[in-house]
Write an enzyme that holds these catalytic residues in place. Structure first.
Site, PDB file in Angstrom:
ATOM      1  N   ALA A  10       0.699  -1.146   0.036  1.00  0.00           N
ATOM      2  CA  ALA A  10       0.154  -0.008   0.106  1.00  0.00           C
ATOM      3  C   ALA A  10       0.958   1.437  -0.095  1.00  0.00           C
ATOM      4  O   ALA A  10       1.885   1.486   0.793  1.00  0.00           O
ATOM      5  CB  ALA A  10      -0.936   0.197   1.087  1.00  0.00           C
ATOM      6  N   GLY A  63      23.026  14.707   2.122  1.00  0.00           N
ATOM      7  CA  GLY A  63      21.773  13.980   2.142  1.00  0.00           C
ATOM      8  C   GLY A  63      21.731  13.365   3.641  1.00  0.00           C
ATOM      9  O   GLY A  63      20.851  12.286   3.826  1.00  0.00           O
ATOM     10  N   GLY A  99      19.083   4.455   6.917  1.00  0.00           N
ATOM     11  CA  GLY A  99      19.335   3.936   5.579  1.00  0.00           C
ATOM     12  C   GLY A  99      18.292   2.940   5.094  1.00  0.00           C
ATOM     13  O   GLY A  99      18.025   2.117   6.031  1.00  0.00           O
ATOM     14  N   LYS A 119      13.097   7.602  20.606  1.00  0.00           N
ATOM     15  CA  LYS A 119      14.047   6.489  20.749  1.00  0.00           C
ATOM     16  C   LYS A 119      14.214   6.282  22.325  1.00  0.00           C
ATOM     17  O   LYS A 119      14.342   5.164  22.776  1.00  0.00           O
ATOM     18  CB  LYS A 119      15.289   6.422  20.004  1.00  0.00           C
ATOM     19  CG  LYS A 119      14.959   6.367  18.357  1.00  0.00           C
ATOM     20  CD  LYS A 119      16.065   6.923  17.523  1.00  0.00           C
ATOM     21  CE  LYS A 119      15.802   6.761  16.118  1.00  0.00           C
ATOM     22  NZ  LYS A 119      16.755   7.499  15.255  1.00  0.00           N
TER      23      LYS A 119
HETATM   24  N1  LIG Z   1      14.572   5.951   6.348  1.00  0.00           N
HETATM   25  C1  LIG Z   1      15.281   5.414   7.427  1.00  0.00           C
HETATM   26  O1  LIG Z   1      16.318   5.212   7.153  1.00  0.00           O
HETATM   27  C2  LIG Z   1      14.576   4.745   8.619  1.00  0.00           C
HETATM   28  C3  LIG Z   1      15.467   4.471   9.584  1.00  0.00           C
HETATM   29  C4  LIG Z   1      14.693   3.733  10.956  1.00  0.00           C
HETATM   30  C5  LIG Z   1      13.432   3.935  10.886  1.00  0.00           C
HETATM   31  N2  LIG Z   1      12.782   4.400   9.873  1.00  0.00           N
HETATM   32  C6  LIG Z   1      11.053   4.390   9.896  1.00  0.00           C
HETATM   33  O2  LIG Z   1      10.705   3.777   8.793  1.00  0.00           O
HETATM   34  C7  LIG Z   1       9.196   4.179   8.591  1.00  0.00           C
HETATM   35  C8  LIG Z   1       9.452   4.574   7.177  1.00  0.00           C
HETATM   36  O3  LIG Z   1      10.291   5.512   6.636  1.00  0.00           O
HETATM   37  P1  LIG Z   1      10.691   5.664   5.267  1.00  0.00           P
HETATM   38  O4  LIG Z   1      11.982   6.702   5.410  1.00  0.00           O
HETATM   39  O5  LIG Z   1      10.651   4.603   4.335  1.00  0.00           O
HETATM   40  O6  LIG Z   1       9.472   6.730   4.653  1.00  0.00           O
HETATM   41  P2  LIG Z   1       9.170   7.310   3.322  1.00  0.00           P
HETATM   42  O7  LIG Z   1      10.485   7.226   2.396  1.00  0.00           O
HETATM   43  O8  LIG Z   1       8.713   8.804   3.674  1.00  0.00           O
HETATM   44  O9  LIG Z   1       8.111   6.547   2.812  1.00  0.00           O
HETATM   45  C9  LIG Z   1       6.950   6.523   3.329  1.00  0.00           C
HETATM   46  C10 LIG Z   1       5.778   5.579   2.412  1.00  0.00           C
HETATM   47  O10 LIG Z   1       4.459   5.576   2.998  1.00  0.00           O
HETATM   48  C11 LIG Z   1       3.625   5.784   1.919  1.00  0.00           C
HETATM   49  N3  LIG Z   1       2.470   6.319   2.432  1.00  0.00           N
HETATM   50  C12 LIG Z   1       2.330   7.574   3.084  1.00  0.00           C
HETATM   51  N4  LIG Z   1       0.778   7.905   3.228  1.00  0.00           N
HETATM   52  C13 LIG Z   1       0.085   6.458   3.246  1.00  0.00           C
HETATM   53  C14 LIG Z   1      -1.281   6.067   3.392  1.00  0.00           C
HETATM   54  N5  LIG Z   1      -1.941   6.988   3.909  1.00  0.00           N
HETATM   55  N6  LIG Z   1      -1.239   4.951   2.931  1.00  0.00           N
HETATM   56  C15 LIG Z   1      -0.229   4.129   2.462  1.00  0.00           C
HETATM   57  N7  LIG Z   1       0.900   4.511   2.169  1.00  0.00           N
HETATM   58  C16 LIG Z   1       1.213   5.748   2.650  1.00  0.00           C
HETATM   59  C17 LIG Z   1       4.380   6.669   0.947  1.00  0.00           C
HETATM   60  O11 LIG Z   1       3.526   6.420  -0.344  1.00  0.00           O
HETATM   61  P3  LIG Z   1       4.286   7.223  -1.833  1.00  0.00           P
HETATM   62  O12 LIG Z   1       5.647   6.443  -2.047  1.00  0.00           O
HETATM   63  O13 LIG Z   1       3.027   7.086  -2.484  1.00  0.00           O
HETATM   64  O14 LIG Z   1       4.542   8.552  -1.212  1.00  0.00           O
HETATM   65  C18 LIG Z   1       5.780   5.983   1.136  1.00  0.00           C
HETATM   66  O15 LIG Z   1       5.989   5.077   0.008  1.00  0.00           O
HETATM   67  C19 LIG Z   1       9.030   5.560   9.435  1.00  0.00           C
HETATM   68  O16 LIG Z   1       8.431   5.209  10.495  1.00  0.00           O
HETATM   69  C20 LIG Z   1      10.557   5.792   9.644  1.00  0.00           C
HETATM   70  O17 LIG Z   1      10.696   6.554  10.955  1.00  0.00           O
HETATM   71  C21 LIG Z   1      13.228   4.934   8.768  1.00  0.00           C
END
Ligand SMILES: NC(=O)c1ccc[n+]([C@@H]2O[C@H](COP(=O)([O-])OP(=O)(O)OC[C@H]3O[C@@H](n4cnc5c(N)ncnc54)[C@H](OP(=O)(O)O)[C@@H]3O)[C@@H](O)[C@H]2O)c1
Length: 442
Positions: free
Chosen positions: A49, A192, A307, A210
């Site tokens: 999703a 970045g 990452g 955290k």
């Molecule tokens: N990035 C990291 O390094 C990292 C590390 C540790 C933990 N986290 C955690 O992992 C989680 C995801 O992080 P991320 O960096 O992958 O986030 P992200 O890149 O912003 O991706 C969010 C995703 O959620 C989708 N989305 C948003 N609203 C939605 C809805 N209503 N229904 C369904 N899908 C929806 C978005 O869709 P679209 O693609 O269509 O916009 C996107 O694919 C977060 O909780 C973050 O805190 C991330």
């Protein structure tokens, strides 16, 4: 393995296909057969999703992509839900719906867990299903499972984490290159490693979420992010980072949870870490969690804290665990937790570094020292640096109550010879918090 039955399949829904979700799909789909052979469970992608299902996603068959996360969670063909959307809503509603319909949930969402973790864990326990979140703290670093399972019998004394890679990168650059906060932030953004709006990282919100999760696990109680006093790194002067380094310390943003008598002190703040301490060697965007316990002594978990792929690796480990449990009818241990007994911030004690700029004239040092004495703040050492007709006095104190240090600063600022109190930073020491009868903290 010849002749053995193929492992049963567990159907997985992935909510969110951004940095982490996309990397997870690649690991799940790209390496499916090898994964089944290694883990003994066959994971099938049941749906993905996203907010914008019109945009194709690498590795996701178009038929599996949907904009309706709620319907995907409700699909009876789905066994396990992975929440990688982030934020509070709709993540909370979707996770609740999954748990209430008896599906295990894996999430990396620290914001959700730090605000509603105890309630969600309660739903999971009622249903006898897993709620696993290894990736929520420290990305790829195994820290949640060690705290929850390996250290289940340990009396933890203190947990100190460098849990935000952006701020650790900025502070490392400030120490190495002697640059100020703004220049270091700009470099992190160029690479970045920092968002265009870096508030969540540099003001300590991310680390506070955290800290709440780590404190709850380590001390088996319920802590929410709003409980965590927080100081970020925007006010850390370059001059104090340099002075700390001359004195044999490095400045780190720490998430600290420490037992104080029957209570618990939790906070996020920049602190001076002695160069010989294991946390001092955690540089750049790396993360680490340092745990001190009665029986285990000191241990440190270290690695990539963020990452897409590192985080997806931790998510995948949880999925395999939850899938095993689903096939065998078990769930990870999740004991009920009472609200934490938190020590008020002013009663928490720590050794301090204080940088006081004064007029360079006779009698000033004695007057300043007297103010420390008024408030029972004991000076461990003092260094003086001349600056024309002013001087910088850098004091290192023994453990003192936060409230007493604040009162000392307020009275110092009333002295006509005191121009400015610059860096006020806590220090990591081995001094026993019980020595003061008040609080711990780094
Ligand atoms: N990035 C990291 O390094 C990292 C590390 C540790 C933990 N986290 C955690 O992992 C989680 C995801 O992080 P991320 O960096 O992958 O986030 P992200 O890149 O912003 O991706 C969010 C995703 O959620 C989708 N989305 C948003 N609203 C939605 C809805 N209503 N229904 C369904 N899908 C929806 C978005 O869709 P679209 O693609 O269509 O916009 C996107 O694919 C977060 O909780 C973050 O805190 C991330």
């Amino acid at each position: 393995m010849a002749g053995s039955a193929p492992p049963a399949a567990v159907r997985v829904a992935v909510l969110g296909c951004g940095n982490v979700g996309q990397a997870l799909v690649e690991l799940l789909v790209g390496d499916g057969a090898a994964l089944a052979a290694r883990s003994g469970v066959r994971l099938e992608l049941g749906g993905v999703a996203v907010a914008d299902p019109g945009r194709a996603r690498a590795g996701v068959p178009p038929g599996l992509l949907t904009g309706d996360a709620k319907a995907l969670v409700a699909d009876p063909g789905i066994d396990l839900v992975v929440e990688l959307i982030g934020g509070l809503e709709p993540a909370r509603t979707l996770v609740e719906a999954a748990l209430e319909s008896g599906k295990a949930v894996v999430t990396a969402n620290k914001a959700l867990l730090a605000a509603h973790g105890a309630q969600l864990a309660g739903f999971a326990a009622e249903q006898g299903v897993d709620l696993l979140y290894e990736a929520a703290v420290g990305g790829a670093i195994p820290v949640i499972r060690p705290l929850r399972e390996s250290l289940a019998g340990e009396r933890v004394r203190r947990v100190m984490g460098i849990v935000n890679g952006t701020t650790n990168f900025i502070l490392t650059l400030m120490a190495d290159e002697g640059v100020g906060y703004e220049a270091a932030l700009a470099e992190a953004q160029r690479l970045g490693l920092a968002e265009r709006d870096p508030t969540a990282d540099v003001e300590g919100h991310d680390a506070a979420a955290k800290a709440a999760i780590l404190a709850g696990l380590a001390f088996r109680c319920d802590v929410v992010d709003a409980d965590v006093p927080r100081q970020g790194i925007t006010g850390v002067p370059a001059v104090d980072v340099a002075f700390a380094s001359r004195l044999g310390y490095v400045v780190k943003l720490l998430a600290v949870a420490e037992a104080v008598g029957e209570g618990l002190a939790v906070s996020v703040h920049p602190a001076l870490v002695p160069l010989g301490h294991p946390l001092a060697s955690v540089r750049g965007s790396f993360n680490a969690v340092f745990i001190e316990g009665d029986a285990c002594g000191e241990l440190m978990l270290y690695g990539r804290g963020a990452g897409g792929r590192p985080t997806a690796s931790a998510v995948l480990g949880d999925i395999i665990d939850a899938a095993h449990n689903r096939l065998t009818g078990g769930a990870a241990p999740a004991p009920a937790r009472a609200r934490a007994r938190l020590v008020p911030a002013e009663d928490v004690s720590s050794a301090y570094y204080l940088d006081v700029e004064v007029a360079d004239r006779p009698g000033v040092l004695a007057a300043v020292a007297t103010v420390f004495g008024h408030h029972g703040v004991s000076i461990r050492s003092m260094e003086q640096q001349g600056m024309g007709d002013e001087a910088r006095l850098v004091f290192l104190t023994h453990r003192a109550r936060h409230g007493d240090v604040q009162a000392t600063i307020a009275e110092l600022l009333e002295l006509s010879a005191v121009r400015h109190v610059g860096g006020v930073l806590r220090m990591v020491t081995d001094e026993d918090p019980a020595a003061l009868g008040a609080g711990g903290g780094a």
